[in-house]
Design a protein around this motif. Structure first.
Motif, PDB file in Angstrom:
ATOM      1  N   VAL A  22       0.849  -1.209   0.000  1.00  0.00           N
ATOM      2  CA  VAL A  22       0.000   0.000   0.000  1.00  0.00           C
ATOM      3  C   VAL A  22       0.878   1.251   0.000  1.00  0.00           C
ATOM      4  N   GLY A  23       1.959   1.225   0.825  1.00  0.00           N
ATOM      5  CA  GLY A  23       2.881   2.358   0.847  1.00  0.00           C
ATOM      6  C   GLY A  23       3.551   2.566  -0.497  1.00  0.00           C
ATOM      7  N   ALA A  24       3.982   1.480  -1.143  1.00  0.00           N
ATOM      8  CA  ALA A  24       4.635   1.582  -2.456  1.00  0.00           C
ATOM      9  C   ALA A  24       3.669   2.145  -3.496  1.00  0.00           C
ATOM     10  N   LEU A  25       2.419   1.675  -3.457  1.00  0.00           N
ATOM     11  CA  LEU A  25       1.414   2.193  -4.400  1.00  0.00           C
ATOM     12  C   LEU A  25       1.138   3.673  -4.155  1.00  0.00           C
ATOM     13  N   ALA A  26       1.210   4.081  -2.870  1.00  0.00           N
ATOM     14  CA  ALA A  26       1.038   5.506  -2.566  1.00  0.00           C
ATOM     15  C   ALA A  26       2.172   6.303  -3.209  1.00  0.00           C
ATOM     16  N   GLY A  27       3.401   5.745  -3.185  1.00  0.00           N
ATOM     17  CA  GLY A  27       4.531   6.412  -3.832  1.00  0.00           C
ATOM     18  C   GLY A  27       4.320   6.556  -5.332  1.00  0.00           C
ATOM     19  N   VAL A  28       3.814   5.494  -5.967  1.00  0.00           N
ATOM     20  CA  VAL A  28       3.517   5.558  -7.412  1.00  0.00           C
ATOM     21  C   VAL A  28       2.419   6.579  -7.669  1.00  0.00           C
ATOM     22  N   GLY A  29       1.413   6.609  -6.777  1.00  0.00           N
ATOM     23  CA  GLY A  29       0.318   7.577  -6.931  1.00  0.00           C
ATOM     24  C   GLY A  29       0.802   9.014  -6.826  1.00  0.00           C
ATOM     25  N   LEU A  32       2.408   9.868 -10.130  1.00  0.00           N
ATOM     26  CA  LEU A  32       1.413  10.093 -11.179  1.00  0.00           C
ATOM     27  C   LEU A  32       0.666  11.404 -10.980  1.00  0.00           C
ATOM     28  N   ALA A  33       0.542  11.822  -9.715  1.00  0.00           N
ATOM     29  CA  ALA A  33      -0.142  13.093  -9.420  1.00  0.00           C
ATOM     30  C   ALA A  33       0.781  14.284  -9.627  1.00  0.00           C
ATOM     31  N   GLY A  34       2.048  14.023  -9.904  1.00  0.00           N
ATOM     32  CA  GLY A  34       2.997  15.097 -10.151  1.00  0.00           C
ATOM     33  C   GLY A  34       3.607  15.683  -8.902  1.00  0.00           C
ATOM     34  N   VAL A  35       3.404  15.031  -7.753  1.00  0.00           N
ATOM     35  CA  VAL A  35       3.946  15.551  -6.498  1.00  0.00           C
ATOM     36  C   VAL A  35       5.438  15.288  -6.420  1.00  0.00           C
ATOM     37  N   ASP A  38      11.379  12.291 -10.720  1.00  0.00           N
ATOM     38  CA  ASP A  38      12.073  11.073 -11.137  1.00  0.00           C
ATOM     39  C   ASP A  38      12.556  10.210  -9.980  1.00  0.00           C
ATOM     40  N   VAL A  39      12.484  10.707  -8.777  1.00  0.00           N
ATOM     41  CA  VAL A  39      12.935   9.911  -7.621  1.00  0.00           C
ATOM     42  C   VAL A  39      11.819   9.007  -7.089  1.00  0.00           C
ATOM     43  N   TRP A  40      10.711   8.895  -7.829  1.00  0.00           N
ATOM     44  CA  TRP A  40       9.566   8.123  -7.332  1.00  0.00           C
ATOM     45  C   TRP A  40       9.911   6.663  -6.998  1.00  0.00           C
ATOM     46  N   PRO A  41      10.831   5.976  -7.737  1.00  0.00           N
ATOM     47  CA  PRO A  41      11.125   4.593  -7.331  1.00  0.00           C
ATOM     48  C   PRO A  41      11.718   4.522  -5.920  1.00  0.00           C
ATOM     49  N   VAL A  42      12.606   5.489  -5.599  1.00  0.00           N
ATOM     50  CA  VAL A  42      13.209   5.511  -4.266  1.00  0.00           C
ATOM     51  C   VAL A  42      12.137   5.780  -3.216  1.00  0.00           C
TER      52      VAL A  42
END
Length: 200
Positions: A22-29, A32-35, A38-42
């Motif tokens: 759930v936490g990882a999906l929040a990071g992907v979200g 995608l929301a532009g928050v 490029d560091v989204w995987p970390v």
């Protein structure tokens, strides 16, 4: 299945892994929301770690009834061993043999086969095993050992021996009813080989 593979499978369905996902999906979200850029995987990995750390642990698994019955049977043997001299001749080996047969039954019930009839009969067979280990054997022992001083030792011993004989017969019948899955598989393979290759 190896212990390592079993542990991996348990972790995949654990609450901690689900919280981490759930936490990882929040990071992907957030990406995608532009928050976040490029560091989204970390960020996703970090949020997974946080979720897995703070996620609730799975409740402790209840012991299997077969394991509990094995423990009860072992406790029964531990109880009678120091009192073997107070029991009629031959009864301690008789109790040991019943416990041994019940151990075989419990081992077989741990690996119920794929045949529908075996699966349907397993709960009733387990209930019979529990009755023998938790009710019948302890009650016979308690009745004999708890007799009053005025009770005829000879008659009490005769009844105790007769009771153990009845329980042993019930245990043997149960052992004959509970199929050995390994023997079943061997028989199935033999039939299949005969079907494919014919009689030797």
């Amino acid at each position: 299945m190896s212990d390592r593979a079993g542990g991996a499978r348990r972790y995949l369905v654990s609450r901690k892994n689900i919280a981490g996902m759930v936490g990882a999906l929040a990071g992907v979200g957030l990406h995608l929301a532009g928050v976040i850029g490029d560091v989204w995987p970390v960020v996703a990995v970090g949020l997974y770690g946080v979720g897995a750390l703070v996620g609730p642990a799975d409740p402790a698994a209840s012991p299997r009834l077969t394991d509990a019955l094995r423990s009860d049977a072992a406790a029964l043997l531990t109880r009678i061993t120091p009192r073997s001299e107070a029991l009629p001749a031959g009864t301690v080996p008789a109790v040991r043999r019943i416990v041994q047969v019940m151990g075989l039954v419990l081992d077989r019930l741990d690996e119920v086969g794929d045949r529908p009839a075996d699966r349907a009969a397993a709960p009733e067979r387990l209930a019979l095993a529990a009755e023998i280990v938790r009710v019948d054997l302890p009650m016979c022992l308690d009745t004999y050992l708890g007799r009053t001083p005025s009770t005829s030792v000879e008659r009490a011993a005769g009844e105790f021996v007769a009771q153990l004989h009845l329980i042993a017969a019930a245990a043997d019948r149960l052992a004959a009813e509970v199929p050995d899955i390994h023997v079943q598989r061997a028989e199935d393979l033999t039939r299949e080989l005969r079907r494919r290759h014919g009689e030797p």
